[in-house]
Design a protein around this motif. Sequence first.
Motif, PDB file in Angstrom:
ATOM      1  N   UNK A  94       0.696  -1.030  -0.158  1.00 53.22           N
ATOM      2  CA  UNK A  94      -0.131   0.039  -0.220  1.00 53.22           C
ATOM      3  C   UNK A  94       0.842   1.160   0.134  1.00 53.22           C
ATOM      4  N   UNK A  95       2.410   1.516   0.837  1.00 51.64           N
ATOM      5  CA  UNK A  95       2.895   2.312   1.438  1.00 51.64           C
ATOM      6  C   UNK A  95       3.409   2.596  -0.620  1.00 51.64           C
ATOM      7  N   UNK A  96       3.938   1.966  -0.809  1.00 54.33           N
ATOM      8  CA  UNK A  96       4.832   1.350  -2.185  1.00 54.33           C
ATOM      9  C   UNK A  96       3.587   2.161  -3.453  1.00 54.33           C
ATOM     10  N   UNK A  97       2.305   1.876  -3.364  1.00 49.25           N
ATOM     11  CA  UNK A  97       1.626   2.196  -4.567  1.00 49.25           C
ATOM     12  C   UNK A  97       1.063   3.598  -4.150  1.00 49.25           C
ATOM     13  N   UNK A  98       1.020   3.904  -3.361  1.00 49.50           N
ATOM     14  CA  UNK A  98       0.664   5.767  -3.001  1.00 49.50           C
ATOM     15  C   UNK A  98       1.629   6.706  -3.118  1.00 49.50           C
ATOM     16  N   UNK A 104       3.336  10.243 -10.085  1.00 45.65           N
ATOM     17  CA  UNK A 104       3.147  10.809 -11.086  1.00 45.65           C
ATOM     18  C   UNK A 104       1.457  11.587 -10.891  1.00 45.65           C
ATOM     19  N   UNK A 105       1.507  12.307  -9.940  1.00 43.90           N
ATOM     20  CA  UNK A 105       0.924  13.471  -9.920  1.00 43.90           C
ATOM     21  C   UNK A 105       1.589  14.826  -9.161  1.00 43.90           C
ATOM     22  N   UNK A 127       8.801   3.384  -3.690  1.00 39.82           N
ATOM     23  CA  UNK A 127       7.900   2.761  -3.990  1.00 39.82           C
ATOM     24  C   UNK A 127       8.085   1.257  -5.028  1.00 39.82           C
ATOM     25  N   UNK A 128       8.251   1.026  -6.468  1.00 40.62           N
ATOM     26  CA  UNK A 128       8.744  -0.093  -6.050  1.00 40.62           C
ATOM     27  C   UNK A 128       9.468  -0.466  -5.414  1.00 40.62           C
ATOM     28  N   UNK A 129      10.506  -0.525  -5.165  1.00 38.79           N
ATOM     29  CA  UNK A 129      11.324  -0.767  -3.984  1.00 38.79           C
ATOM     30  C   UNK A 129      10.697  -1.423  -2.949  1.00 38.79           C
ATOM     31  N   UNK A 384      -3.001   7.751   8.277  1.00 36.35           N
ATOM     32  CA  UNK A 384      -1.915   8.700   9.063  1.00 36.35           C
ATOM     33  C   UNK A 384      -0.798   7.864   8.541  1.00 36.35           C
ATOM     34  N   UNK A 385      -0.706   6.440   8.597  1.00 43.62           N
ATOM     35  CA  UNK A 385       0.369   6.040   9.341  1.00 43.62           C
ATOM     36  C   UNK A 385       1.056   6.017   7.638  1.00 43.62           C
ATOM     37  N   UNK A 386       0.349   6.050   7.053  1.00 44.05           N
ATOM     38  CA  UNK A 386       1.088   5.685   5.583  1.00 44.05           C
ATOM     39  C   UNK A 386       1.934   7.479   4.902  1.00 44.05           C
ATOM     40  N   UNK A 387       1.693   8.266   6.341  1.00 46.45           N
ATOM     41  CA  UNK A 387       2.127   9.582   5.696  1.00 46.45           C
ATOM     42  C   UNK A 387       3.835   9.923   6.277  1.00 46.45           C
TER      43      UNK A 387
END
Length: 387
Positions: A94-98, A104-105, A127-129, A384-387
């Motif tokens: 999830x974090x990598x995809x984010x 990209x944005x 992200x890919x890693x 929030x943990x993904x930030x």
Amino acid sequence: MTNNTLNKRLVSIDILRGLVIVIMLIDHARERFFLHHQVADPMDIQTTDPTLFFTRLLAHFCAPIFIFLTGLSAFLYQNPFNQPQRAVQSFLLKRGALLILLEMTIINFSWFAAYNTLYLQVMWAIGVSMISLAVLSYLPRIWLIGLGIAIVFGHNALSPVTFLPDEMGYTLWTILHDRGYLLTDGFIKIKASYPVLPWIGVIVLGYVSGPLFTKSVDVATRQKTLIAGGIACLICLCILRSLNVYGEVIDWQIQDTLVMSVMSFLNYTKYPPSLPFLLFTLGVGALLLAYLENAQSKVSEVLRTFGSVPLFFYIVHLYVLLLSYFVLFQIFGPTLHFGANNTPYLAFPNIELIWLTAAVLTGLLYKPCKAFAKFKHRSELRWVKYL
């Protein structure tokens, strides 16, 4: 093993992460206001002023240390102190995809305030890693150690392998190893600026280093291990670079002056990162991580704050730089016309102003980062943990 001991370990990681984030700010200020003195990769020491060379060289530490710490942090997330082991794969995916989505944005837009070309840069590589580590983490640790070492030490041997744009395998190889355009026609161009294969090796090595930071390892042992590892990396670097036997596209040569000779020795390829590049940056990074174990000062506290909210800092600082450029451009106007299109550009006259700008922005960003760090620590919101 006390909670204070564990906290010190986590603090050292945040401090080092915060340090490379501030260094990154200096480099991005250079790219915003000093683009008329762009540097090649590796740098041309005959045309690059020493102050610019060493400013750029300092930025080389950012990606390797940050990605290594990302792998280390993934292990610590998976193995929390005095708690059951957590599944890290879902978090990494999830974090990598984010990170890829953000790259990209809003991140790509922050560089040019436009979408003419989509550059897949460091957040893409991270992200890919992370996604790759999510898959690889199922392997036994000994396999991961071997894989990480094989990628870091062996990927330069793959340099002779190349594909033309119309050949099968070009897209995959460009993403993995050869920097280049994935798409040159249509509404938007896409360029893979950070070949990801070496960074997958780095994040794996960070992940397998995680047990060094568990409760079963005391502070002295960890410091000795980090120092030994750092020195081993630098010794290996000195042997390889002195003999010019492997890893670099430009050989080291003795120059007319000591400074030029040092510049030649430290002039490493970043895209993709050569073995000497990684030995240098990760070796110094290991020594810094050992030193910061006992860091207690106002400066270390500031760096710890930045290091605890890296994604927030990254996005905010890019837009602060973009806004600063627009404001200064409106006030002072262009100082030169630059590039193939003769574009009006506001350029700073010297590298000292870049450092001053970075220092001012570091001070301005501290309170917002501190406020967000408190919010992140207190919040029970899952996103929030993904930030």
